[in-house]
Design a protein around this motif. Structure first.
Motif, PDB file in Angstrom:
ATOM      1  N   ASP A  67      -3.920  -7.957  -0.618  1.00  0.00           N
ATOM      2  CA  ASP A  67      -5.145  -7.169  -0.755  1.00  0.00           C
ATOM      3  C   ASP A  67      -6.280  -8.050  -1.263  1.00  0.00           C
ATOM      4  N   ASN A 106      -6.452  -8.200   3.209  1.00  0.00           N
ATOM      5  CA  ASN A 106      -6.403  -6.839   3.749  1.00  0.00           C
ATOM      6  C   ASN A 106      -7.736  -6.115   3.578  1.00  0.00           C
ATOM      7  N   ASN A 107      -8.157  -5.471   4.640  1.00  0.00           N
ATOM      8  CA  ASN A 107      -9.354  -4.632   4.624  1.00  0.00           C
ATOM      9  C   ASN A 107     -10.608  -5.385   4.185  1.00  0.00           C
ATOM     10  N   ASP A 164     -11.727   1.661   1.311  1.00  0.00           N
ATOM     11  CA  ASP A 164     -10.615   1.160   2.108  1.00  0.00           C
ATOM     12  C   ASP A 164     -10.194   2.199   3.150  1.00  0.00           C
ATOM     13  N   GLN A 165     -10.147   1.778   4.412  1.00  0.00           N
ATOM     14  CA  GLN A 165      -9.783   2.691   5.499  1.00  0.00           C
ATOM     15  C   GLN A 165      -8.357   3.208   5.357  1.00  0.00           C
ATOM     16  N   ARG A 166      -7.497   2.443   4.721  1.00  0.00           N
ATOM     17  CA  ARG A 166      -6.117   2.902   4.530  1.00  0.00           C
ATOM     18  C   ARG A 166      -6.063   4.130   3.638  1.00  0.00           C
ATOM     19  N   ASP A 167      -6.950   4.181   2.625  1.00  0.00           N
ATOM     20  CA  ASP A 167      -7.006   5.373   1.772  1.00  0.00           C
ATOM     21  C   ASP A 167      -7.484   6.586   2.556  1.00  0.00           C
ATOM     22  N   LEU A 178      -7.079   7.171   5.747  1.00  0.00           N
ATOM     23  CA  LEU A 178      -6.024   7.609   6.656  1.00  0.00           C
ATOM     24  C   LEU A 178      -4.880   8.282   5.908  1.00  0.00           C
ATOM     25  N   LEU A 179      -4.491   7.729   4.757  1.00  0.00           N
ATOM     26  CA  LEU A 179      -3.427   8.351   3.974  1.00  0.00           C
ATOM     27  C   LEU A 179      -3.830   9.751   3.549  1.00  0.00           C
ATOM     28  N   PHE A 239       0.847  -1.191   0.000  1.00  0.00           N
ATOM     29  CA  PHE A 239       0.000   0.000   0.000  1.00  0.00           C
ATOM     30  C   PHE A 239       0.891   1.252   0.000  1.00  0.00           C
ATOM     31  N   PRO A 240       0.549   2.276  -0.781  1.00  0.00           N
ATOM     32  CA  PRO A 240      -0.684   2.493  -1.540  1.00  0.00           C
ATOM     33  C   PRO A 240      -0.727   1.835  -2.907  1.00  0.00           C
TER      34      PRO A 240
END
Length: 465
Positions: free
Chosen positions: A209, A225-226, A450-453, A455-456, A202-203
């Motif tokens: 994933d 993931n996610n 996606d929660q990672r997006d 947060l980024l 990621f990203p």
């Protein structure tokens, strides 16, 4: 003196009067036809999909070069290179090929971003507060970028601007092209979280994933993931689609709040992309629009220099502007705003970063509708000064991705406008939409669950004010 009284005697009907009337009608009809033809001469359609069977010779590289002053041909031809980066990240050289060193690319990116070098500043002087900053988002479509640069080179007062190229792909040929610009101040910034530099994590696309179309139940069993957070359509993230929104948000934060040369600038910032093309009077029009907005439209917080209409009449609309609520699908090309507007937007970072849509413009529309006290309003020029020349990209894949046809047609549009003195109007004519339709809240396009997006995007947001 004797006064003679003349008696009117009716003459025989020879048909002369009828013939004169007939002749008058014919002449009037001819004049009307000529006027109509003159107006229609200025109605331009540059949509290649509607052109039918056209003569390909008209769209040859040689024909396009003839429309460009010879002094700018250097931007349309590349330099020979002993070793070049291919699009798949492989470095080819005379000795063979090897995998590109990602750590070396990251080192160069961080070096560029740290130095913040402004090229040609010794020639054109420091950036003034009333100067225009032009920010171009660049991926790797160098052919389009060449033509954008040529169009910028021909713009009046371009030497007073700062041209910032924001890259999400490191490429030596693109760097050489940008660094060869000599008509204004130039800076390069590099998005540091790109797919290129994070191909297997990621990203980028992590091997662990969740596949895009896997069902949530299967994802939970697989523990990918996610797995808990597909988008609103039940799909999981695709890195190639998420990058553009991240990049747009990063570059805006970078330009307004982080670069030493721009972080106190209060003038206009114009946002372009690599597949845009500008008219030579776009800065002149921008200045007129800015003055008009201050005088007659204090609620206008965005100026838009482009349109997605493929057919328009320069003779009618060359100096007309319209005020309307900002709509992402209509007013996102060649848009300009200043720090005041940006501060209103960035305060709504959570709405932008957590909205389930991978498009930056739809996300900005959501910010306008759900967070801003005063919604975004735009003053848009009816006769476009920014054109879209990209036939293929993230969203569109055609069988023929050649750029020559659209570029040639845009060149012809501007040639007609120039020869008929429709560029550089002295003033603008403002109209407001008579009926403002209520804009319904729109469901996002997904791709951003996606929660990672989230947060980024939030971590990219500069909170040092």
């Amino acid at each position: 003196m004797m006064r003679v009284h003349r008696i009117a005697i009716s003459l025989p009907n020879t048909g002369a009067l009828a013939r004169r009337r007939h002749t008058l009608y014919i002449r009037s009809a001819i004049i009307v036809f000529i006027l109509f033809a003159f107006l229609q001469f200025h109605v331009i359609n540059y949509d290649s999909s509607d052109s039918g069977t056209s003569d390909s010779a008209n769209y040859s590289t040689a024909a396009i070069l003839q429309m460009v002053p010879p002094v700018f041909h250097k931007y349309l031809t590349g330099k020979p290179r002993n070793a070049t980066h291919a699009q798949n990240g492989t470095l080819f050289s005379a000795e063979g090929h090897r995998t590109a060193n990602i750590s070396e690319i990251l080192r160069m990116i961080h070096r560029y971003n740290e130095l913040q070098t402004v090229l040609n500043e010794d020639i054109y002087g420091p950036l003034q507060n009333d100067s225009v900053i032009i920010v171009v988002q660049v991926h790797k479509r160098i052919t389009y970028l060449r033509h954008l640069i040529v169009s910028l080179a021909q713009a009046r007062d371009i030497s007073r601007t700062l041209l910032v190229f924001s890259h999400d792909y490191y490429d030596d040929d693109i760097n050489d092209l940008v660094q060869s610009i000599d008509f204004c101040k130039v800076m390069q910034i590099f998005y540091p979280f790109s797919i290129q530099t994070h191909p297997n994590e990621f990203p980028g696309s992590d091997p662990d994933d969740c596949p895009r179309d896997i069902k949530k139940e299967q994802a939970l069993l697989r523990k990918c993931n996610n797995a808990l957070h597909p988008d609103l359509y039940g799909h999981y993230r695709e890195a190639k689609f998420t990058q553009t929104k991240h990049h747009w948000w990063w570059k805006a934060n970078r330009v307004f709040d982080q670069l030493e040369v721009t972080k106190y600038h209060t003038g206009m910032v114009v946002f372009l992309e690599e597949d845009h093309y500008v008219a030579e009077d776009f800065l002149h029009i921008l200045e007129l629009m800015f003055r008009k907005s201050q005088e007659l439209c204090p609620k206008c917080n965005i100026l838009s220099l482009g349109t997605y209409l493929k057919t328009f009449n320069y003779y009618t609309y060359n100096k007309k502007v319209e005020v309307t609520p900002w709509v992402s699908s209509k007013h996102n090309m060649g848009m300009a705003f200043n720090r005041t507007t940006w501060y209103e937007v960035v305060r709504c970072a959570r709405h932008f970063c957590e909205y389930d849509d991978y498009n930056w413009d739809w996300s900005l529309q959501h910010v306008s509708q759900q967070c801003l006290k005063e919604k975004l309003h735009v003053m848009v020029v009816k006769g476009p000064r920014v054109f879209h020349i990209g036939e293929c990209g993230v969203h569109h894949k055609k069988s023929n991705c050649g750029s020559n046809e659209v570029i040639s047609k845009v060149q012809q549009v501007l040639k007609v406008a120039r020869s008929s003195q429709q560029l550089f109007p002295r003033s603008l004519s403002l109209t407001q939409t008579s009926v403002i339709k209520k804009t319904n809240l729109r469901k996002g396009n997904g791709g951003w669950g996606d929660q990672r997006d989230h947060l980024l995007c939030l971590n990219i947001t500069f909170v040092g004010r």
